[in-house]
Design a protein around this motif. Structure first.
Motif, PDB file in Angstrom:
ATOM      1  N   GLU A 120       0.819  -1.214   0.000  1.00  0.00           N
ATOM      2  CA  GLU A 120       0.000   0.000   0.000  1.00  0.00           C
ATOM      3  C   GLU A 120       0.852   1.263   0.000  1.00  0.00           C
ATOM      4  OE1 GLU A 120       0.191  -1.530   4.299  1.00  0.00           O
ATOM      5  OE2 GLU A 120      -0.131  -2.352   2.287  1.00  0.00           O
ATOM      6  N   PHE A 121       2.069   1.193   0.572  1.00  0.00           N
ATOM      7  CA  PHE A 121       2.936   2.366   0.604  1.00  0.00           C
ATOM      8  C   PHE A 121       3.688   2.568  -0.714  1.00  0.00           C
ATOM      9  CE2 PHE A 121       3.036   1.260   5.307  1.00  0.00           C
ATOM     10  CZ  PHE A 121       2.102   2.228   5.635  1.00  0.00           C
ATOM     11  N   HIS A 122       3.664   1.568  -1.585  1.00  0.00           N
ATOM     12  CA  HIS A 122       4.285   1.693  -2.903  1.00  0.00           C
ATOM     13  C   HIS A 122       3.269   2.039  -3.985  1.00  0.00           C
ATOM     14  CE1 HIS A 122       8.526   0.479  -2.372  1.00  0.00           C
ATOM     15  NE2 HIS A 122       8.078  -0.241  -1.357  1.00  0.00           N
ATOM     16  N   SER A 123       1.984   2.056  -3.660  1.00  0.00           N
ATOM     17  CA  SER A 123       0.964   2.318  -4.663  1.00  0.00           C
ATOM     18  C   SER A 123       1.058   3.758  -5.154  1.00  0.00           C
ATOM     19  CB  SER A 123      -0.432   2.065  -4.077  1.00  0.00           C
ATOM     20  OG  SER A 123      -0.723   3.028  -3.092  1.00  0.00           O
ATOM     21  N   SER A 124       0.708   3.949  -6.417  1.00  0.00           N
ATOM     22  CA  SER A 124       0.784   5.291  -6.998  1.00  0.00           C
ATOM     23  C   SER A 124      -0.218   6.235  -6.342  1.00  0.00           C
ATOM     24  CB  SER A 124       0.536   5.233  -8.506  1.00  0.00           C
ATOM     25  OG  SER A 124      -0.730   4.656  -8.791  1.00  0.00           O
ATOM     26  N   ALA A 125      -1.356   5.710  -5.867  1.00  0.00           N
ATOM     27  CA  ALA A 125      -2.339   6.551  -5.193  1.00  0.00           C
ATOM     28  C   ALA A 125      -1.751   7.188  -3.942  1.00  0.00           C
ATOM     29  CB  ALA A 125      -3.581   5.724  -4.838  1.00  0.00           C
ATOM     30  N   ASP A 132       3.138  15.060  -5.164  1.00  0.00           N
ATOM     31  CA  ASP A 132       2.535  16.244  -5.783  1.00  0.00           C
ATOM     32  C   ASP A 132       2.403  17.396  -4.786  1.00  0.00           C
ATOM     33  OD1 ASP A 132       2.335  14.971  -8.193  1.00  0.00           O
ATOM     34  OD2 ASP A 132       0.203  14.492  -8.017  1.00  0.00           O
ATOM     35  N   PHE A 133       2.268  17.060  -3.506  1.00  0.00           N
ATOM     36  CA  PHE A 133       2.140  18.095  -2.488  1.00  0.00           C
ATOM     37  C   PHE A 133       3.454  18.333  -1.743  1.00  0.00           C
ATOM     38  CE2 PHE A 133      -2.242  17.187  -3.348  1.00  0.00           C
ATOM     39  CZ  PHE A 133      -2.901  18.374  -3.090  1.00  0.00           C
ATOM     40  N   GLY A 134       4.554  17.905  -2.335  1.00  0.00           N
ATOM     41  CA  GLY A 134       5.871  18.213  -1.788  1.00  0.00           C
ATOM     42  C   GLY A 134       6.291  17.382  -0.611  1.00  0.00           C
ATOM     43  N   LEU A 242      -5.598  10.405  -2.121  1.00  0.00           N
ATOM     44  CA  LEU A 242      -5.136   9.299  -1.289  1.00  0.00           C
ATOM     45  C   LEU A 242      -6.040   8.070  -1.394  1.00  0.00           C
ATOM     46  CD1 LEU A 242      -4.162  11.358   1.872  1.00  0.00           C
ATOM     47  CD2 LEU A 242      -2.590  10.227   0.304  1.00  0.00           C
ATOM     48  N   LEU A 243      -7.095   8.159  -2.204  1.00  0.00           N
ATOM     49  CA  LEU A 243      -8.010   7.037  -2.386  1.00  0.00           C
ATOM     50  C   LEU A 243      -7.563   6.162  -3.556  1.00  0.00           C
ATOM     51  CD1 LEU A 243     -11.437   8.893  -2.002  1.00  0.00           C
ATOM     52  CD2 LEU A 243     -10.329   7.440  -0.303  1.00  0.00           C
ATOM     53  N   PRO A 244      -7.912   4.878  -3.546  1.00  0.00           N
ATOM     54  CA  PRO A 244      -7.615   4.026  -4.706  1.00  0.00           C
ATOM     55  C   PRO A 244      -8.420   4.480  -5.923  1.00  0.00           C
ATOM     56  CG  PRO A 244      -8.998   2.864  -3.134  1.00  0.00           C
ATOM     57  CD  PRO A 244      -8.571   4.143  -2.464  1.00  0.00           C
ATOM     58  N   TYR A 245      -8.006   4.053  -7.103  1.00  0.00           N
ATOM     59  CA  TYR A 245      -8.681   4.513  -8.319  1.00  0.00           C
ATOM     60  C   TYR A 245      -8.709   3.427  -9.388  1.00  0.00           C
ATOM     61  CZ  TYR A 245      -4.044   5.127 -10.416  1.00  0.00           C
ATOM     62  OH  TYR A 245      -2.771   4.909 -10.898  1.00  0.00           O
ATOM     63  N   GLU A 246      -9.589   3.615 -10.354  1.00  0.00           N
ATOM     64  CA  GLU A 246      -9.672   2.803 -11.560  1.00  0.00           C
ATOM     65  C   GLU A 246      -9.757   3.755 -12.736  1.00  0.00           C
ATOM     66  OE1 GLU A 246      -9.530  -0.451 -11.840  1.00  0.00           O
ATOM     67  OE2 GLU A 246      -9.688  -1.055  -9.723  1.00  0.00           O
ATOM     68  N   MET A 247      -9.272   3.320 -13.901  1.00  0.00           N
ATOM     69  CA  MET A 247      -9.377   4.123 -15.117  1.00  0.00           C
ATOM     70  C   MET A 247     -10.634   3.698 -15.869  1.00  0.00           C
ATOM     71  SD  MET A 247      -6.739   6.019 -14.736  1.00  0.00           S
ATOM     72  CE  MET A 247      -6.735   6.888 -16.321  1.00  0.00           C
ATOM     73  N   ARG A 248     -11.485   4.670 -16.208  1.00  0.00           N
ATOM     74  CA  ARG A 248     -12.732   4.381 -16.883  1.00  0.00           C
ATOM     75  C   ARG A 248     -12.977   5.367 -18.028  1.00  0.00           C
ATOM     76  NH1 ARG A 248     -12.166   0.337 -14.713  1.00  0.00           N
ATOM     77  NH2 ARG A 248     -13.619  -0.911 -13.457  1.00  0.00           N
ATOM     78  N   LEU A 249     -13.624   4.867 -19.077  1.00  0.00           N
ATOM     79  CA  LEU A 249     -13.977   5.697 -20.224  1.00  0.00           C
ATOM     80  C   LEU A 249     -15.363   6.286 -19.998  1.00  0.00           C
ATOM     81  CD1 LEU A 249     -12.866   6.449 -23.087  1.00  0.00           C
ATOM     82  CD2 LEU A 249     -14.335   4.611 -23.970  1.00  0.00           C
TER      83      LEU A 249
END
Length: 403
Positions: A120-125, A132-134, A242-249
Motif C-alpha cells: 500500500e505504501f508503494h501504490s501510486s495513489a 505532488d504536495f511536496g 489518497l483514495l484508490p482509483y480505476e481508469m474508466r472511459l
C-alpha cells in the motif's frame, strides 16, 4: 542463529550505527500498522467479531502522534490514506464527533513520511499524491526493523496499555496462556477507538518521554511556534488523491465502476465525447459516490445514477459478486447486484446472533447517519440524466459578478 533464527541473532549481535535525525517538527513522520492485541465485539449483540488493525503516525522529532486509524479491514491503500489525511488536517471535528475534550493541535504536511515496504505504501495513489504536495516518501531498508524504531516503540506502548483491558490476547500465545479472550471481550470498535484516543491524548502526550526528558506535547507546543506548518493548497484534491482509483472511459450514460453507473451534470461535456480513460477514485467504505478527475486536473464528485440505491461497501460488493458467480452468472447487472446485497444483508441480520462471520460482515456496511435513512426505496428509479426533470432556480455569486 540456529536456535532462534537470523532476525534474533541480528538483533543481538549486529551493531546499529545509523540513527534518524530530524530538523524539527513534521520533518519526518513514521507510519506503520499493527494488529491490536484485543478482541472487539458487535455493537448490537456484544458478541466477539475479531481483532482490529491499528495504523499509527508519529512525528519523530517531538514524538507526538499525528494521526491514527482503527478498523477491521486489513492494511490497504485506504487505510494508509485515511491515516495520512488525519495526520495532516485539524482534528477538531474528529474529536467533537467522539465527545473528546482534549487538545490535539498537531496538523500540517510533513517534509517526508517514513514507511516500510508494504504494497500500500508503494501504490501510486499513495506516493504520487504525497509527491505532488511536496512530501518525500522514504522506505525503510529491507530486514532493518531498527530504522522504524520510533513507531515500533509507540506501537509497543499502545499495546502494553491495551493488555489491561478485558478481552486482550496479550502479545503472544505464551503470555495469553489459558485466558479466555473471546469470552471476556466487552469493548466495541468505536469504544476502543475512543479509548485509544484518550490513552494517546490524555496520557502519552503528557507523560515525560525517556528520549526527550519532556512530554511530547510540550515539545510540540514549544517548537511549532517557530515552524509554520504547510497545508495542502487544495483540500479536496489531497483527500481524493489518497483514495484508490480505476481508469474508466466516460460513456453516454455516465461512468461504469464495479457494475454500478455514476452520473454528474458537471461531466456532461465529457460523456460519450472523450476518447481517453479518466481516473475515477472511490472510497471502499462507501461506493455511493466517486470522484472523477477531469482533463484539467480538477476532481468532480459523481453519485449513483439511480439515487434510490442504498450505500454499499466494496467488501459487500465483492462478496455479492462471488456469490453470483458461484451460481453460474457470468454477467451481472446493477439491479441483480443490489438485489443480491439486500438478500445477503437480510441473511446476515437473521444470523447476527449466532455467527461471527455475519457480525463481521454487518460491521463492514457504510455507517448510517443519525436520523437519515440509508435507503429511500419510495423514490423509485431516478434518472438524473433526464433533461425533462423539474429543476429549481439557481443563483451563482462570484465576487462582484452575479449570473
Amino acid at each position: 542463529m540456529r536456535r532462534e533464527g537470523a532476525a534474533a541473532a541480528r538483533a543481538v549481535f549486529t551493531p546499529v550505527v545509523e540513527e534518524y535525525h530530524s530538523a524539527g517538527p513534521l520533518d519526518v513522520v513514521q507510519i506503520d500498522h499493527t494488529i491490536v492485541d484485543l478482541i472487539v465485539v458487535d455493537e448490537v449483540t456484544r458478541a466477539p467479531i475479531g481483532r482490529p488493525v491499528l495504523t499509527l503516525a508519529i512525528d519523530i522529532h517531538t514524538r507526538v502522534v499525528t494521526g491514527f486509524y482503527l478498523a477491521l479491514n486489513h492494511p490497504s491503500i485506504l487505510r494508509a490514506g485515511v491515516c495520512v489525511a488525519q495526520s495532516v488536517f485539524e482534528k477538531g471535528t474528529w474529536l467533537a464527533e467522539r465527545g473528546i475534550d482534549l487538545p490535539w493541535p498537531v496538523a500540517g504536511l510533513p517534509r517526508a513520511v517514513h514507511v516500510d515496504n508494504a504494497g500500500e505504501f508503494h501504490s501510486s495513489a499513495f506516493t504520487r499524491t504525497l509527491e505532488d504536495f511536496g512530501v518525500e516518501v522514504i522506505y525503510r531498508p529491507i530486514a532493518r526493523p531498527h530504522f522504524d524504531g520510533h513507531i515500533e516503540r509507540l506501537i509497543g506502548t499502545a499495546m502494553g496499555a491495551v493488555h489491561v483491558l478485558r478481552g486482550t490476547t496479550f502479545s503472544s500465545v505464551k503470555d495469553r496462556g489459558s485466558y479466555p479472550a473471546e469470552g471476556r471481550a466487552t469493548m466495541t470498535l468505536r469504544e476502543l477507538e475512543r479509548w485509544l484516543a484518550l490513552e494517546i491524548l490524555g496520557k502519552y502526550h503528557h507523560r515525560v518521554h525517556s528520549a526527550l526528558q519532556r512530554p511530547p506535547l510540550a515539545v510540540w507546543a514549544e517548537l511549532s511556534v517557530a515552524n509554520t506548518a504547510r497545508m495542502p493548497r487544495d483540500r479536496t484534491q489531497f483527500l481524493t488523491g489518497l483514495l484508490p482509483y480505476e481508469m474508466r472511459l466516460p460513456r453516454r450514460d455516465g461512468f461504469h465502476l464495479f457494475n454500478i453507473r455514476y452520473w454528474s451534470d458537471a461531466l456532461v461535456t465529457l460523456l460519450g465525447r472523450h476518447e481517453q480513460k479518466l481516473m475515477v477514485r472511490y472510497d471502499p467504505r462507501d461506493l455511493s459516490r466517486v470522484w472523477v478527475r477531469r482533463p484539467d486536473g480538477r476532481h468532480v464528485e459523481a453519485r449513483y445514477k439511480n439515487l434510490g440505491r442504498e450505500p454499499i461497501s466494496l467488501w459487500e460488493h465483492s462478496h455479492a459478486m462471488e456469490r453470483l458467480r458461484s451460481q453460474g452468472r457470468k454477467e451481472v447487472s446493477e439491479e441483480i447486484l443490489f438485489r443480491a446485497i439486500r438478500e445477503q444483508r437480510r441473511i446476515e441480520d437473521e444470523a447476527l446472533r449466532s455467527s461471527k462471520l455475519a457480525r463481521r460482515s454487518a460491521s463492514q456496511r457504510p455507517i448510517k447517519p443519525e436520523g437519515v435513512p440509508v435507503a429511500a426505496p419510495e423514490l423509485g428509479v431516478i434518472d438524473t440524466s433526464d433533461p425533462n426533470l423539474p429543476t429549481l432556480p439557481l443563483e451563482i455569486v462570484d465576487g462582484r459578478r452575479r449570473s
